[in-house]
Design a protein around this motif. Structure first.
Motif, PDB file in Angstrom:
ATOM      1  N   LEU A 642       9.546  -6.831 -10.722  1.00 22.19           N
ATOM      2  CA  LEU A 642       9.005  -7.575 -10.215  1.00 22.19           C
ATOM      3  C   LEU A 642       8.727  -7.927  -8.610  1.00 22.19           C
ATOM      4  O   LEU A 642       7.725  -8.266  -8.172  1.00 22.19           O
ATOM      5  N   ALA A 643       9.522  -8.013  -8.236  1.00 24.68           N
ATOM      6  CA  ALA A 643       9.962  -7.931  -6.713  1.00 24.68           C
ATOM      7  C   ALA A 643      10.313  -6.987  -5.827  1.00 24.68           C
ATOM      8  O   ALA A 643      10.886  -7.254  -4.383  1.00 24.68           O
ATOM      9  N   ALA A 644       9.627  -5.959  -6.662  1.00 22.42           N
ATOM     10  CA  ALA A 644       9.976  -5.138  -5.265  1.00 22.42           C
ATOM     11  C   ALA A 644       9.315  -5.041  -4.388  1.00 22.42           C
ATOM     12  O   ALA A 644       7.955  -5.019  -3.821  1.00 22.42           O
ATOM     13  N   PRO A 645      10.426  -4.849  -3.370  1.00 21.33           N
ATOM     14  CA  PRO A 645       8.735  -5.246  -1.470  1.00 21.33           C
ATOM     15  C   PRO A 645       7.620  -3.567  -1.440  1.00 21.33           C
ATOM     16  O   PRO A 645       8.022  -2.499  -2.204  1.00 21.33           O
ATOM     17  N   TRP A 646       6.950  -4.555  -0.879  1.00 16.73           N
ATOM     18  CA  TRP A 646       5.457  -3.916  -0.729  1.00 16.73           C
ATOM     19  C   TRP A 646       5.981  -2.578  -0.817  1.00 16.73           C
ATOM     20  O   TRP A 646       5.006  -1.291  -1.052  1.00 16.73           O
ATOM     21  N   GLY A 647       6.721  -2.081   0.415  1.00 13.27           N
ATOM     22  CA  GLY A 647       6.614  -1.025   1.103  1.00 13.27           C
ATOM     23  C   GLY A 647       6.968   0.262   0.254  1.00 13.27           C
ATOM     24  O   GLY A 647       6.779   1.004   0.780  1.00 13.27           O
ATOM     25  N   GLN A 648       7.139  -0.846  -0.888  1.00 13.56           N
ATOM     26  CA  GLN A 648       8.191   0.237  -1.216  1.00 13.56           C
ATOM     27  C   GLN A 648       7.083   0.637  -3.036  1.00 13.56           C
ATOM     28  O   GLN A 648       7.412   1.830  -3.255  1.00 13.56           O
ATOM     29  N   VAL A 649       6.044   0.142  -2.449  1.00 13.35           N
ATOM     30  CA  VAL A 649       5.147   0.494  -3.840  1.00 13.35           C
ATOM     31  C   VAL A 649       3.845   0.653  -3.463  1.00 13.35           C
ATOM     32  O   VAL A 649       4.074   2.151  -3.218  1.00 13.35           O
ATOM     33  N   LEU A 650       3.398   0.530  -2.000  1.00 19.22           N
ATOM     34  CA  LEU A 650       2.025   1.253  -1.645  1.00 19.22           C
ATOM     35  C   LEU A 650       3.014   2.182  -0.654  1.00 19.22           C
ATOM     36  O   LEU A 650       3.636   1.747   0.428  1.00 19.22           O
ATOM     37  N   THR A 651       2.623   3.202  -0.518  1.00 18.18           N
ATOM     38  CA  THR A 651       3.215   4.659  -0.101  1.00 18.18           C
ATOM     39  C   THR A 651       2.130   5.559   0.395  1.00 18.18           C
ATOM     40  O   THR A 651       1.589   5.756  -0.601  1.00 18.18           O
ATOM     41  N   ARG A 652       2.701   6.008   1.581  1.00 17.54           N
ATOM     42  CA  ARG A 652       2.279   7.172   1.890  1.00 17.54           C
ATOM     43  C   ARG A 652       2.872   8.608   1.971  1.00 17.54           C
ATOM     44  O   ARG A 652       4.200   8.122   2.277  1.00 17.54           O
ATOM     45  N   ALA A 653       2.647   9.594   1.231  1.00 11.34           N
ATOM     46  CA  ALA A 653       3.394  10.688   1.200  1.00 11.34           C
ATOM     47  C   ALA A 653       3.783  11.160   2.688  1.00 11.34           C
ATOM     48  O   ALA A 653       2.290  11.904   2.781  1.00 11.34           O
ATOM     49  N   ASP A 654       4.218  12.444   3.156  1.00 12.02           N
ATOM     50  CA  ASP A 654       4.656  12.983   3.850  1.00 12.02           C
ATOM     51  C   ASP A 654       6.176  13.589   3.852  1.00 12.02           C
ATOM     52  O   ASP A 654       6.716  13.661   3.527  1.00 12.02           O
ATOM     53  N   GLY A 655       5.373  14.750   3.001  1.00 10.95           N
ATOM     54  CA  GLY A 655       6.174  15.995   2.874  1.00 10.95           C
ATOM     55  C   GLY A 655       6.685  15.495   1.464  1.00 10.95           C
ATOM     56  O   GLY A 655       6.387  14.728   0.911  1.00 10.95           O
ATOM     57  N   GLU A 656       8.183  14.972   1.461  1.00  7.23           N
ATOM     58  CA  GLU A 656       9.077  14.298   0.671  1.00  7.23           C
ATOM     59  C   GLU A 656       9.291  13.221   1.116  1.00  7.23           C
ATOM     60  O   GLU A 656       9.777  12.118   0.323  1.00  7.23           O
ATOM     61  N   ASP A 657       8.883  12.603   2.410  1.00  6.72           N
ATOM     62  CA  ASP A 657       9.273  11.492   2.515  1.00  6.72           C
ATOM     63  C   ASP A 657       8.048  11.086   1.987  1.00  6.72           C
ATOM     64  O   ASP A 657       6.930  10.753   1.270  1.00  6.72           O
ATOM     65  N   LYS A 658       8.233   9.239   2.021  1.00  6.82           N
ATOM     66  CA  LYS A 658       7.477   7.981   1.869  1.00  6.82           C
ATOM     67  C   LYS A 658       7.479   7.249   2.705  1.00  6.82           C
ATOM     68  O   LYS A 658       8.663   6.757   3.048  1.00  6.82           O
ATOM     69  N   ILE A 659       5.952   7.561   3.677  1.00 10.74           N
ATOM     70  CA  ILE A 659       5.860   5.766   4.582  1.00 10.74           C
ATOM     71  C   ILE A 659       5.647   4.828   4.015  1.00 10.74           C
ATOM     72  O   ILE A 659       4.653   4.802   3.159  1.00 10.74           O
ATOM     73  N   ALA A 660       6.425   3.914   4.482  1.00  8.60           N
ATOM     74  CA  ALA A 660       5.623   1.995   3.189  1.00  8.60           C
ATOM     75  C   ALA A 660       4.013   1.797   4.254  1.00  8.60           C
ATOM     76  O   ALA A 660       4.517   2.431   5.974  1.00  8.60           O
ATOM     77  N   ILE A 661       3.705   1.257   3.655  1.00 12.05           N
ATOM     78  CA  ILE A 661       1.997   1.575   3.589  1.00 12.05           C
ATOM     79  C   ILE A 661       1.609  -0.218   4.517  1.00 12.05           C
ATOM     80  O   ILE A 661       1.926  -1.268   2.853  1.00 12.05           O
ATOM     81  N   HIS A 662       1.667  -1.205   4.958  1.00 10.13           N
ATOM     82  CA  HIS A 662       1.436  -2.469   4.690  1.00 10.13           C
ATOM     83  C   HIS A 662       0.068  -3.086   4.655  1.00 10.13           C
ATOM     84  O   HIS A 662      -1.164  -1.540   4.889  1.00 10.13           O
ATOM     85  N   GLY A 663      -0.585  -4.002   4.117  1.00  6.56           N
ATOM     86  CA  GLY A 663      -1.763  -4.305   3.890  1.00  6.56           C
ATOM     87  C   GLY A 663      -2.434  -3.771   1.891  1.00  6.56           C
ATOM     88  O   GLY A 663      -1.570  -3.948   2.277  1.00  6.56           O
ATOM     89  N   GLY A 664      -3.360  -4.984   2.021  1.00  7.12           N
ATOM     90  CA  GLY A 664      -3.472  -5.177   0.813  1.00  7.12           C
ATOM     91  C   GLY A 664      -5.410  -4.820  -0.065  1.00  7.12           C
ATOM     92  O   GLY A 664      -6.317  -5.092   1.395  1.00  7.12           O
ATOM     93  N   THR A 665      -5.910  -4.846  -0.729  1.00  7.97           N
ATOM     94  CA  THR A 665      -6.715  -4.863  -1.252  1.00  7.97           C
ATOM     95  C   THR A 665      -7.921  -6.367  -0.911  1.00  7.97           C
ATOM     96  O   THR A 665      -7.436  -7.543  -1.196  1.00  7.97           O
ATOM     97  N   GLY A 666      -9.089  -6.374  -0.394  1.00 10.49           N
ATOM     98  CA  GLY A 666      -9.980  -7.307   0.141  1.00 10.49           C
ATOM     99  C   GLY A 666     -10.104  -8.337  -1.141  1.00 10.49           C
ATOM    100  O   GLY A 666     -10.733  -8.924  -0.872  1.00 10.49           O
ATOM    101  N   LEU A 667     -10.385  -7.313  -1.919  1.00 10.15           N
ATOM    102  CA  LEU A 667     -10.587  -8.481  -3.570  1.00 10.15           C
ATOM    103  C   LEU A 667      -9.575  -9.768  -3.075  1.00 10.15           C
ATOM    104  O   LEU A 667      -9.966 -10.644  -4.132  1.00 10.15           O
ATOM    105  N   ALA A 668      -8.780  -9.723  -2.559  1.00 12.82           N
ATOM    106  CA  ALA A 668      -7.365 -11.024  -2.531  1.00 12.82           C
ATOM    107  C   ALA A 668      -8.014 -11.612  -1.739  1.00 12.82           C
ATOM    108  O   ALA A 668      -7.229 -12.681  -1.237  1.00 12.82           O
ATOM    109  N   GLY A 669      -8.910 -11.347  -0.530  1.00  7.19           N
ATOM    110  CA  GLY A 669      -8.941 -12.018   0.815  1.00  7.19           C
ATOM    111  C   GLY A 669      -7.679 -11.176   1.809  1.00  7.19           C
ATOM    112  O   GLY A 669      -7.404 -11.892   2.452  1.00  7.19           O
TER     113      GLY A 669
END
Length: 756
Positions: A642-669
């Motif tokens: 439940l307390a997983a850091p957002w950057g561990q959840v939303l990521t962009r793959a670069d090969g075997e690496d995962k890049i942490a991404i900030h930002g989120g759905t506009g539906l939440a403002g």
């Protein structure tokens, strides 16, 4: 004017199609390509043919497999090369390859587009001819056997013609209109004898799927900036994959044309960017670019319709879609009328029935004015000239234009190619069912020829299109902004006058993202005047307005709930943002997705006099706590803390690496919108903040900081596949090299000259 076919005839004898390279001094096909940090392409040419030539070549260097596949799509050949069961991200809904092929083969009217191309400016024609030559020159220099693995040795990678460019441009014009209903057009068939008529009393029209193409844009004028000059923030929300990705370029062409910015696949110059005096961005407008006509059918023939009491036969369009070797082509006959193409929508009464059918008429069908409009915008020296360019051509297809200039003016212009349908016209040409669907679509009467807006001519305007003088445009010296809501509010303190409903609903509830925009913009300006640093904080603040509105009563309701103790503790410690380090963001967004559409969400309803602060008063009922419990169970079932850091959840793959991404759905403002899809272990962005630019002006020229969130190349093997994505992850910006000195300082490698 230059004849496009003549230009192409000269091209067919060039190296681009395989003959020997003979560069002549007077050849128009010559360009210099210089790359700077992050592989940004700077193209310089003395002719418009040379500009298109250089842009196409450089674009193919970064994205050859993607654009080659896109040419397959617009030719209607996906089934042939990728199989009939494959999928194409067509418009906003997607479709199987057969449906996609049927749509393009029936929708693209090449004879009409060819004739229209000859009516465009010489510069526009030259750009297109040059683009064909540059793309083909790239394939000549880089045989298919040497291309990236995604398309290496693929038989579908082949030279293009001017027809391919016409097809691709037409698709771009239709992105936010006909393309959204491509399946309904491709599948429309006459009713069978046994088919029962649907109950038109329940007539409805589907809402567009979420997410839709979006964006945020701000222009600040002299009264709101620290230096008294204009400042622009561009934050378009576009797909992370496919031909609608932006690509960075800087173009120097004839007559002092000098523009830096981005374009989509197939655009031969920047369509969003800046020059030394003015900067602009776009956001998808709420204006409707097509209408639906309700047709009354001839009782004797369901492929004829009644107009002014007379039976009119529909025009048949028969297409043949090639299949893989050994399979018979798929043939289909579709139908069109003077009111547009027949369209159906599954699981709604919007069907071709024994008595009624529905036709879609699109204002952007055949719109070939866009490139010429963006060319003139690039030549502008102030926002007034930008407004003139878009007003005189009505070539902008489906986006607001937001611009700022060095004189300190800020422009918002919701001026696009929309049907010439006024409020009076909508009322007089309505049907008994128009009011039922008015919040989704403009439904008109197809039994009267006088209701065909395509035949309405206005002096000084494009026939069939609403004149710019009847659309929304304002220039201010404080600020204007848009986050995809209707034209009626582009400044928090001053609503616009009411216009035709075809341009969007008037004084209606704003989206949470728009409310967040006005809230954060006003708060920022209340603290200090706008500059580059504050603009960066605004666009990447990552605040969640929904959380600010509901968290206090939600946490109060949580007290004493043993089953929700952990969840409430996580939410109480969450920073209410979607930073890569934010813990609790995923839990809240999972909860919000379950409750945001509830009718009992707010105690205080929308108030038109307080559009930024209403609705409000979160109703923290037992049902809301149950929804929170469901969100907890959902995340637990996926094994996500439940307390997983957002950057561990939303990521962009670069090969075997995962890049942490900030930002989120506009539906939440959330202003920094990143819509995502599920992948193993979390989420990955599919649509959202893309090319973000902050542009101001000093005495020498533009001062532009920008970032391309998904980077410049779609080739996973390229060093420029994820380099800017990593910068985006860390909220780092890149200063755009615009002057000769800046370009030289940022240069990577030697300038390449291509010619033939």
């Amino acid at each position: 004017m230059r004849n496009l076919a003549t230009g192409l005839g000269a091209l067919l004898a060039s190296t681009a199609l395989g003959t020997a390279a003979i560069a002549q001094d007077d050849s128009p096909f010559k360009a210099d390509i210089t790359r700077t940090t992050h592989n940004i392409a700077h193209i310089e040419a003395d002719t418009w043919e040379g500009v298109g030539y250089g842009v196409a070549y450089a674009y193919a260097q970064d994205n050859i497999c993607m654009i080659a596949e896109e040419f397959v799509s617009v030719r209607g050949e996906r089934s042939l090369y990728f199989g009939p069961d494959g999928k194409n991200e067509l418009g906003l809904r997607g479709a199987d390859n057969v449906t996609s092929d049927i749509f393009f083969r029936s929708q693209i009217n090449l004879p009409s587009l060819r004739a229209g191309a000859e009516e465009t400016s010489e510069a526009t024609q030259a750009l297109m001819v040059g683009y064909v030559a540059g793309y083909n020159r790239y394939l000549f220099d880089n045989p298919v056997s040497t291309l990236p693995s995604e398309c290496r040795d693929a038989e579908w990678v082949r030279p293009i013609t001017s027809d391919d460019m016409l097809r691709l441009t037409e698709k771009t014009m239709l992105l936010a209109s006909s393309l959204a209903l491509a399946g309904g057009i491709a599948e429309a068939q006459p009713p069978s004898g046994s088919k029962e008529s649907a109950n038109l009393e329940t007539l409805t029209f589907p809402a567009p799927p979420e997410p839709n193409y979006g964006s945020n844009g701000w222009a600040f004028g002299s009264d709101a900036t620290a230096d008294g000059k204009g400042l622009l923030i561009g934050n378009p929300h576009f797909p992370w994959e496919g031909p609608a990705r932006f690509w960075q370029m800087h173009v120097r062409g004839p007559d002092g044309y000098d523009v830096m910015g981005v374009g989509l696949a197939g655009t031969p110059l920047p369509t969003l960017g800046f020059n030394k005096d003015v900067a602009w961005t776009h956001t998808v407008t709420r204006a409707r670019h097509f209408t639906v006509y309700m047709l009354s059918l001839d009782p004797k023939d369901p492929t004829s319709y009644m107009v002014d009491g007379k039976s009119v036969p529909m025009e048949e369009i028969t297409v043949s879609v090639p299949m893989p070797e050994g399979e018979e082509p798929v043939e289909k006959t579709l139908y069109t009328t003077q009111f547009g193409r027949i369209v159906t929508v599954d699981d709604t009464p919007l069907q071709w029935q024994s008595q009624f059918a529905f036709a879609l008429k699109d204002a952007n069908s055949g719109n070939q004015r866009g490139i010429g409009t963006w060319l003139e915008m690039g030549r502008a020296s102030n926002v007034g000239e930008v407004e003139t360019a878009i007003s005189e051509t009505l070539g902008i297809p489906w986006v607001n234009t937001i611009a700022a200039d060095r004189q300190g003016n800020a422009l918002h212009a919701d001026i696009t190619a929309v049907p010439n349908v006024s409020a009076d016209f909508t009322e007089s040409c309505g049907t008994p069912f128009s009011g039922i669907v008015a919040d989704r679509v403009t439904l008109l009467d197809g039994t009267r020829s006088e209701c065909d807006w395509g035949k309405i001519a206005n002096e000084g305007s494009i026939p069939g299109l609403l004149p710019a003088s009847d659309q929304a445009s304002r220039t201010r010296t404080d600020y204007v902004t848009n986050s995809n809501d209707s034209y009626w509010l582009s400044h928090a303190g001053e609503p616009y006058r009411e216009l035709s409903p075809i341009l969007g609903a008037y004084k209606t509830q704003l989206s949470l993202r728009s409310r967040s925009n006005y809230t954060e913009t006003e708060a920022t300006l209340a603290q200090a005047e706008m500059d580059q640093a504050r603009a960066k904080e605004l666009v990447f603040g990552n605040k969640v307005l929904a959380a600010d509105l509901v968290m206090e009563p939600l946490l109060a309701a949580c007290e004493g709930s043993n089953s929700l103790a952990e969840a409430c503790d996580v939410l109480s410690k969450w920073d209410r943002r979607v930073e890569t380090t934010s813990q609790g963001a995923l839990l809240f967004l999972a909860f919000w997705s379950k409750v945001r559409g509830r009718k009992d969400l707010w105690d205080v309803p929308f108030d038109v006099d307080n559009p930024v602060t209403t609705p409000s008063g979160f109703n923290a009922s037992e049902a809301m706590l149950e929804a929170l419990g469901e969100a907890v169970s959902e995340l637990s079932g996926k094994g996500i803390p439940l307390a997983a850091p957002w950057g561990q959840v939303l990521t962009r793959a670069d090969g075997e690496d995962k890049i942490a991404i900030h930002g989120g759905t506009g539906l939440a403002g959330i202003l920094n919108m990143q819509e995502s899809q599920s992948v193993e272990g979390g989420l990955t962005p599919v649509h959202g903040s893309s090319y973000i630019q902050i542009v101001s002006f000093d005495d020498d020229g533009p001062v532009a900081d920008a970032i391309l969130s998904y980077s410049q190349s779609t080739n996973p093997a390229s060093p420029f596949y994820a380099d800017q994505t990593r910068l985006y992850s860390e909220k780092k910006w890149h200063r755009m090299p615009f002057s000769d000195e800046e370009i030289e300082a940022a240069r990577i490698g030697d300038t390449v000259t291509i010619s033939e």
